[in-house]
Design a protein around this motif. Structure first.
Motif, PDB file in Angstrom:
ATOM      1  N   ALA A 149      33.916  10.529 -24.133  1.00  0.00           N
ATOM      2  CA  ALA A 149      34.379   9.295 -23.487  1.00  0.00           C
ATOM      3  C   ALA A 149      34.200   9.501 -21.981  1.00  0.00           C
ATOM      4  O   ALA A 149      34.290  10.631 -21.485  1.00  0.00           O
ATOM      5  CB  ALA A 149      35.835   9.024 -23.829  1.00  0.00           C
ATOM      6  N   PHE A 150      33.930   8.414 -21.276  1.00  0.00           N
ATOM      7  CA  PHE A 150      33.590   8.525 -19.852  1.00  0.00           C
ATOM      8  C   PHE A 150      34.565   7.697 -19.021  1.00  0.00           C
ATOM      9  O   PHE A 150      34.734   6.491 -19.255  1.00  0.00           O
ATOM     10  CB  PHE A 150      32.160   8.049 -19.616  1.00  0.00           C
ATOM     11  N   GLN A 151      35.227   8.361 -18.044  1.00  0.00           N
ATOM     12  CA  GLN A 151      36.156   7.652 -17.168  1.00  0.00           C
ATOM     13  C   GLN A 151      35.527   7.485 -15.785  1.00  0.00           C
ATOM     14  O   GLN A 151      35.066   8.467 -15.188  1.00  0.00           O
ATOM     15  CB  GLN A 151      37.481   8.405 -17.045  1.00  0.00           C
ATOM     16  N   ARG A 175      40.167   3.231 -18.295  1.00  0.00           N
ATOM     17  CA  ARG A 175      40.472   4.356 -19.179  1.00  0.00           C
ATOM     18  C   ARG A 175      39.157   5.031 -19.587  1.00  0.00           C
ATOM     19  O   ARG A 175      38.083   4.466 -19.397  1.00  0.00           O
ATOM     20  CB  ARG A 175      41.211   3.863 -20.424  1.00  0.00           C
ATOM     21  N   PRO A 176      39.231   6.218 -20.169  1.00  0.00           N
ATOM     22  CA  PRO A 176      38.010   6.817 -20.715  1.00  0.00           C
ATOM     23  C   PRO A 176      37.400   5.892 -21.766  1.00  0.00           C
ATOM     24  O   PRO A 176      38.111   5.391 -22.647  1.00  0.00           O
ATOM     25  CB  PRO A 176      38.510   8.128 -21.338  1.00  0.00           C
ATOM     26  N   LEU A 204      34.701  13.299 -20.977  1.00  0.00           N
ATOM     27  CA  LEU A 204      35.879  13.883 -21.599  1.00  0.00           C
ATOM     28  C   LEU A 204      35.651  14.014 -23.107  1.00  0.00           C
ATOM     29  O   LEU A 204      35.262  13.053 -23.774  1.00  0.00           O
ATOM     30  CB  LEU A 204      37.098  13.001 -21.328  1.00  0.00           C
ATOM     31  N   GLU A 261      33.524  10.906 -15.342  1.00  0.00           N
ATOM     32  CA  GLU A 261      33.878  12.217 -15.888  1.00  0.00           C
ATOM     33  C   GLU A 261      33.759  12.151 -17.407  1.00  0.00           C
ATOM     34  O   GLU A 261      34.303  11.248 -18.043  1.00  0.00           O
ATOM     35  CB  GLU A 261      35.304  12.609 -15.498  1.00  0.00           C
ATOM     36  N   GLN A 301      40.335   7.880  -9.450  1.00  0.00           N
ATOM     37  CA  GLN A 301      40.072   7.889 -10.885  1.00  0.00           C
ATOM     38  C   GLN A 301      41.395   7.691 -11.593  1.00  0.00           C
ATOM     39  O   GLN A 301      42.387   8.342 -11.269  1.00  0.00           O
ATOM     40  CB  GLN A 301      39.442   9.233 -11.283  1.00  0.00           C
TER      41      GLN A 301
END
Length: 586
Positions: free
Chosen positions: A353-355, A572-573, A371, A369, A566
């Motif tokens: 998952a990407f935030q 959210r992610p 995750l 980021e 962030q």
């Protein structure tokens, strides 16, 4: 009404008793061969054997006049002896309805006499047998003589078994005997009877290792021997077992309560510490565990005792009672380790998952980021807070980072093909920094996917950098030289000094969310965050604030000069597809 005894259960119990002796497929023994030769000579027959009845074969521990080591169990007279536990005489196999078509009869054997080999607990292991090529009658003297020889063979079996159950250093019963005795408690006590056991550890694993390195095994042997009299005195006539290098187990006397038994152990711990003085630099600990007779496997009890004695290392008293709750947590941890190793080797369970990270001055998304997320087929979504710490403390760190790196690079390629230009950051553990080929693997991955080095950032915590500072700095310098961006994650929660921070070739400092979330309500926290931002800028770093959840906090960070933010206030992610939609709406 009591149900009839299931013969299959009896056979399983018999086989278990046989296998515990660890006699099957062992080397020949003169002690047994002497008895077998005596049997052949006494009866004037060409064939004699000590025959053990396994699940599907008759295996000969000792034999005279036989070339092979085993024969099939099916229709073997020795198997009939094992099943009945009675002496069996067959004057003529060809005249016997059960054995006229047996392999023995087919091979020319006509006479068989076998006496059971019975353990003290009543399990028949097989037979002491003599065989002949001619029919022969059997007298009472023959029966008595073979039964005496069977008793001699059984005594030898139990003697060898006992030798395998006594520790040669302490002279105490060992772990094997402990397992056997706990299982046999069910023969003397009603099922479910509450019992107590204690494990005494004379030293921690680290202390044992240090003692071995400095003074050798003889020193450890001396510690063990010196402790034996005290163990016996404390057991009060009960049995003491030597189950590990410097570990003993005591079964509490009948009628003992947890309070009384633990109190006695605590008193003994105090006395032994005073008597020991400084002669041995060791820490004695005690673990206690309750168990129910016949309801707890002996090895499970031993594991519980190990767990309790390990926990006792952190107890001021040096004693701990086994905790099912703590044990469940340990079991969960090891389950997660095994399951994650499996998940890494097959597709479908792990994903990224990407935030987003937002420029506080332009509002643009500068990067994301990556995750790691895990959806277990049975447990569903597992919290990263549960499994990530386990990854970082085990050998899974390398494989997990390798998986995340590859998945992140593949996503970068997909985004570039869709004209989405983002930098992706992945988290790296201290273990990764110590891998000699880590830098090469990262740069090779970028080159293989055709991605510029600046499209990847690596986030490292302060604690990871401080574990082996020299190796970490060298790895970071090589990565930076290759064009990879470096961020110091969770800044303010670690132990690095300002001088060390100055030496780190990092591009970004990320202020931990524990500081950011308190900014709106606490003036001192705001001042601290502002100082972190100024210090990082003075050292040439960009600053990212984590955990931004409100516009108020975002404004405070903007006023303090923070570069990026962030947090849930921005996003959210997200899965890659959702992130693409999110970017399109900005």
């Amino acid at each position: 009404m009591t149900p009839p005894f299931d013969p299959s259960v009896r056979e399983m119990t018999r086989l278990d008793a046989l296998h515990q002796l660890q006699l099957l497929d062992t080397a020949p023994s003169e002690a047994f061969d002497r008895i077998t030769r005596m049997a052949a000579q006494l009866f004037g027959l060409p064939i004699a054997a000590v025959s053990l009845t396994d699940a599907d074969r008759q295996w000969f521990k000792s034999k005279v006049g036989v070339e092979h080591n085993e024969i099939p169990r099916l229709r073997a007279p020795c198997a009939a002896v094992a099943e009945s536990g009675q002496l069996l005489a067959v004057p003529d196999l060809l005249e016997d309805a059960c054995f006229r078509d047996s392999p023995l009869a087919d091979s020319g054997i006509r006479f068989y006499l076998g006496a059971p080999l019975v353990t003290r607990t009543g399990h028949c292991l097989g037979a002491m047998c003599v065989l002949g090529l001619e029919p022969r009658s059997v007298s009472e003297a023959d029966r008595a003589a073979l039964q005496d020889l069977a008793a001699m063979a059984m005594a030898q079996i139990e003697l060898q078994h006992a030798l395998g159950r006594i520790d040669p250093i302490s002279g105490l019963p060992n772990r094997n005997q402990f397992v056997s005795d706990v299982r046999d408690l069910a023969l003397a006590l009603p099922a479910g009877t509450a019992q107590l056991a204690a494990m005494v550890s004379l030293a921690s694993p680290e202390q044992l290792s240090d003692a071995m390195r400095v003074m050798g095994s003889a020193h450890l042997d001396e510690i063990v021997r010196a402790a034996v009299p005290a163990m016996r005195r404390f057991a009060g006539g009960g049995k003491v077992y030597h189950v590990g290098t410097a570990q003993f187990v005591l079964l509490a006397p009948a009628g003992s309560t947890l309070v009384r038994f633990s109190g006695s152990l605590l008193g003994w711990l105090g006395e032994s510490a005073a008597a020991r003085g400084t002669r041995f630099l060791t820490t004695t600990t005690v673990g206690l565990a309750r168990f129910a007779v016949g309801e707890e496997a002996p090895l499970d009890l031993l594991r519980n005792l190990h767990s309790a004695v390990h926990d006792a290392l952190s107890a001021e008293s040096g004693l701990r009672v086994f905790s099912p709750e703590l044990d469940a947590a340990y079991q969960r941890r090891f389950w997660l380790i095994g399951e994650l190793g499996r998940a890494l080797a097959q597709p479908g369970e792990l994903h990224l998952a990407f935030q987003p990270k937002i420029d506080l001055h332009t509002g643009a998304c500068r990067g994301v980021e990556a995750l790691l997320r895990w959806t277990h087929p049975d447990e569903g979504a597992l919290s990263p807070a549960e499994f990530i710490p386990i990854v970082e403390s085990t050998s899974l760190a390398r494989a997990t980072t390798e998986w995340v790196l590859e998945a992140a690079l593949c996503q970068l390629v997909a985004w570039r093909a869709a004209d989405v230009d983002l930098q992706v950051a992945i988290n790296v553990s201290a273990v990764n920094l110590e891998e000699p080929d880590f830098c090469e693997r990262v740069l090779d991955g970028l080159a293989r996917h055709g991605m510029p080095a600046g499209s990847l950032a690596l986030e490292l915590t302060e604690s990871a950098l401080m574990r082996k500072p020299k190796a970490a700095r060298e790895t970071m310098e090589r990565l930076v030289a290759g064009g990879v961006k470096i961020a110091i994650d969770d800044f303010g929660t670690g132990y690095s000094s300002l001088a060390y921070l100055q030496e780190m070739p990092a591009d970004v400092v990320k202020i931990d969310q524990s500081f950011v979330r308190g900014m709106a309500k606490d003036e001192r926290t705001r001042a601290l965050v502002a100082t972190m931002i100024k210090l990082s800028h003075d050292l040439g770093h960009r600053v990212v604030a984590e955990g931004v959840e409100t516009e108020e906090v975002a404004q405070l960070l903007r006023a303090a000069g923070c570069d990026e933010a962030q947090g849930y206030h921005y996003g959210r992610p997200m899965a890659p597809a959702l992130l693409t939609e999110w970017l399109a709406l900005r």
